[in-house]
Design a protein around this motif. Structure first.
Motif: not given
Length: 300
Positions: A136, A223, A117, A114
């Motif tokens: 997200t 995301d 992102s 992650n």
């Protein structure tokens, strides 16, 4: 690794997805650009997530570009390859992503963990970060201190993103802490817990999220942290838990993101392709989310 597509059958009447033209070989703008952002070095869990972009590309060939209600084949789809060392030089990664995003209607980034992102969102938003929005789908708040795959939302807010235009969908019990829940409230983040998804359609949730994230008229980054899914469908995500959302719900979210005109970029993160089930179910889900995003884009 299980899922190798090298021995797939050939049928002239059944074209395969993937094998897209390199972005640099295309003159002019494109509809959708794929790019690999293989972050892994700051992960809180041991991971080989840097192997995932290539695994997803391979999995794409298991599917066709045909959807009954969207004409993906009319789109110009390209592949910008992988960012070199996005963990080591995040600024260069964001610049490269910005260059690709400027030439495409929609950028889809394949993580990596992650941490991807941050350069993806910053590269896509550029100077528009003050009006940008973030949605997200994640089991976790990602508001930790420091720099890791557990900190991208905090880092983006500290870089200038307004927390009032952040929507976090799928946040789960027993996967977070009181301190980070309180931090989310302090940032004025809109939080939609996993339980709420049990009684509301994903399409409605995404519509609400886009209205909040896009309130200032800026670009939205989505995301898709695949550990929001139930562990049975996402075993390659180190932090996925039993009771997460279904594969179909994640695919719906990807389709909604591709369809919305303010969404300029999407990432798919937190998959360790080397830890997947023998049937490569997590990687194949990510590949389907790429195609769902393309189908949504075709329907804009």
């Amino acid at each position: 690794m299980a899922g190798d597509s090298g021995s797939l059958s050939h049928d002239d009447l059944w074209p395969r997805a993937g094998d897209w033209t390199a972005t640099d070989a295309v003159n002019g703008d494109v509809d959708l650009a794929l790019i690999g952002v293989p972050t892994c070095r700051t992960s809180l869990s041991p991971t080989s997530a840097d192997a995932t972009p290539e695994a997803v590309r391979d999995a794409l060939r298991r599917y066709s570009p045909f959807a009954h209600d969207a004409d993906i084949e009319m789109l110009t789809l390209t592949d910008a390859g992988d960012i070199t060392d996005p963990d080591g030089d995040e600024t260069a990664a964001a610049e490269r992503i910005g260059d690709v995003a400027a030439r495409s209607r929609l950028l889809v980034a394949l993580g990596g963990d992650n941490a991807a992102s941050v350069p993806v969102a910053q590269g896509t938003w550029g100077s528009d970060i003050a009006t940008a929005g973030l949605v997200t789908l994640d089991a976790h708040y990602d508001l930790r201190d420091g720099r890791s795959n557990g900190s991208p939302v905090r880092r983006l807010i500290e870089a200038g993103l307004d927390g009032r235009r952040v929507v976090q969908i799928g946040i789960q019990d027993f996967a977070n802490s009181r301190a980070y829940a309180e931090r989310a409230a302090e940032y004025d983040i809109t939080v939609i817990l996993r339980d709420e998804l049990m009684c509301r359609p994903m399409a409605d949730i995404m519509s609400e999220a886009f209205a909040i994230a896009g309130a200032a008229g800026g670009p939205i980054h989505v995301d898709l942290d695949v550990d929001v899914c139930d562990r049975s469908v996402a075993p390659a995500c180190p932090a996925s838990t039993p009771g997460g959302i279904s594969a179909y719900e994640l695919r719906q979210a990807a389709r909604s993101a591709g369809r919305h005109p303010s969404v300029h970029s999407i990432d798919l993160v937190e998959i360790d392709a080397t830890a997947d089930a023998a049937d490569a179910r997590t990687v194949r889900l990510a590949a389907l989310c790429v195609l769902e995003a393309a189908a949504g884009l075709a329907d804009r």
